[in-house]
Design an enzyme around this catalytic site. Structure first.
Site, PDB file in Angstrom:
ATOM      1  CD  GLU A  44      -2.592   1.231   2.657  1.00 41.55           C
ATOM      2  OE1 GLU A  44      -3.614   1.943   2.724  1.00 41.55           O
ATOM      3  OE2 GLU A  44      -2.164   0.554   3.624  1.00 41.55           O
ATOM      4  CE  LYS A 117      -7.737   1.567   3.754  1.00 37.24           C
ATOM      5  NZ  LYS A 117      -6.422   1.940   4.325  1.00 37.24           N
ATOM      6  CB  CYS A 154      -4.641  -1.277   4.333  1.00 36.63           C
ATOM      7  SG  CYS A 154      -3.676  -1.388   5.867  1.00 36.63           S
TER       8      CYS A 154
END
Length: 288
Positions: A44, A117, A154
């Site tokens: 990431e 995300k 993540c």
């Protein structure tokens, strides 16, 4: 039939030098490709140090728009040269909004659709809500040369709904680029095994391989020091660990996976046949 794909997970230590980080990432991709990898996952936000430890508006200048991005074309060209698929994480600016985003670059260099995300954490040392809006893209699955793949980022990896949504959309493998390590509020807390188990659970519950890449090294921002614990890994479709990195070494992990055999195994278990979505309405509620 066999459709064996070689997947790679990488883990790198990064600096505050953009060019050095991009060079390091490219070198990792080349190293993986030389060993036969066809789909290669970088971690990431690998272009910079993890800047979300504290709320500092200056770090918003690290973001770039997807159109005319300054360095994504470099990785598109690399994917085309090496004939590899690259899920690439980057800090996106979209007008007045900022996102933690990912594009899937196919083996011919085409930059496929952008994922933003969905789940944004906020806690000591991980102040991401200051930097990122919640993603508005929905979960993404991409058709690539080597298979149909899903990727999340993540904190997304802690949510089983994200994994299930991607597999329902046909994902044959899931990718999770990550930045996770020590917790400044509690130095005794070590989430490494928990982090592994939750993603191994996604693999097992959905019967698809999972590939996770984390960063390593100690990064300091004023009084906050984070030790990223690496431990990148690849599972098979039962959640079993095929290969795992240690906590501190830069490395490239490779695993060959027969996606057709995994699909046969997935179908034979009947997990998707026996789902009862009409009973899952509670999942759309925040509280009873």
């Amino acid at each position: 039939m066999m459709r064996t794909v070689t997947f790679a997970a990488t883990q790198l230590a990064l600096s505050d030098n953009l060019d050095a980080n991009l060079n390091r990432a490219e070198a990792a991709v080349r190293r993986a490709a030389e060993q036969g990898a066809q789909v290669i996952l970088l971690q990431e936000l690998f272009e910079a140090l993890y800047f979300c430890k504290k709320q500092k508006a200056d770090y918003l200048a690290l973001a770039n728009p997807l159109d005319n991005h300054p360095w994504l074309p470099r990785f598109a060209a690399l994917a085309k040269e090496l004939e590899v698929v690259l899920p690439i994480s980057f800090f996106e600016r979209a007008n007045n909004n900022f996102f933690n985003s990912l594009v899937m670059i196919d083996a011919d260099g085409r930059v496929l659709d952008c994922y933003r995300k969905s789940h944004i954490p906020d806690g000591p040392g991980y102040s991401e809500k200051f930097y990122f809006s919640p993603g508005d893209s929905g979960f993404k699955v991409w058709d690539t040369r080597y298979g149909r793949f899903g990727a999340a980022i993540c904190w997304d990896q802690w949510f089983p709904e994200a994994a299930r949504a991607m597999v329902l959309d046909g994902a044959e493998a899931l990718f999770y680029p990550t930045a996770i390590g020590s917790e400044p509020q509690d130095p005794s807390l070590d989430s490494k095994d928990h982090w592994h188990r939750v993603m191994q659970g996604h693999a097992a519950a959905n019967m698809v391989p999972v590939i996770a890449s984390n960063r390593i090294g100690i990064e300091q921002d004023d009084e906050i020091e984070t030790t990223f614990y690496g431990s990148s890994f690849i599972t098979d479709e039962t959640g079993g660990l095929l290969i795992e990195a240690d906590r501190s070494e830069e490395t490239v992990l490779l695993a060959e996976i027969d996606l057709d055999a995994a699909a046969t195994n997935r179908r034979s278990w009947g997990l998707f046949r026996d789902r009862r979505p009409e009973l899952y309405g509670a999942l759309s509620k925040l509280a009873p």
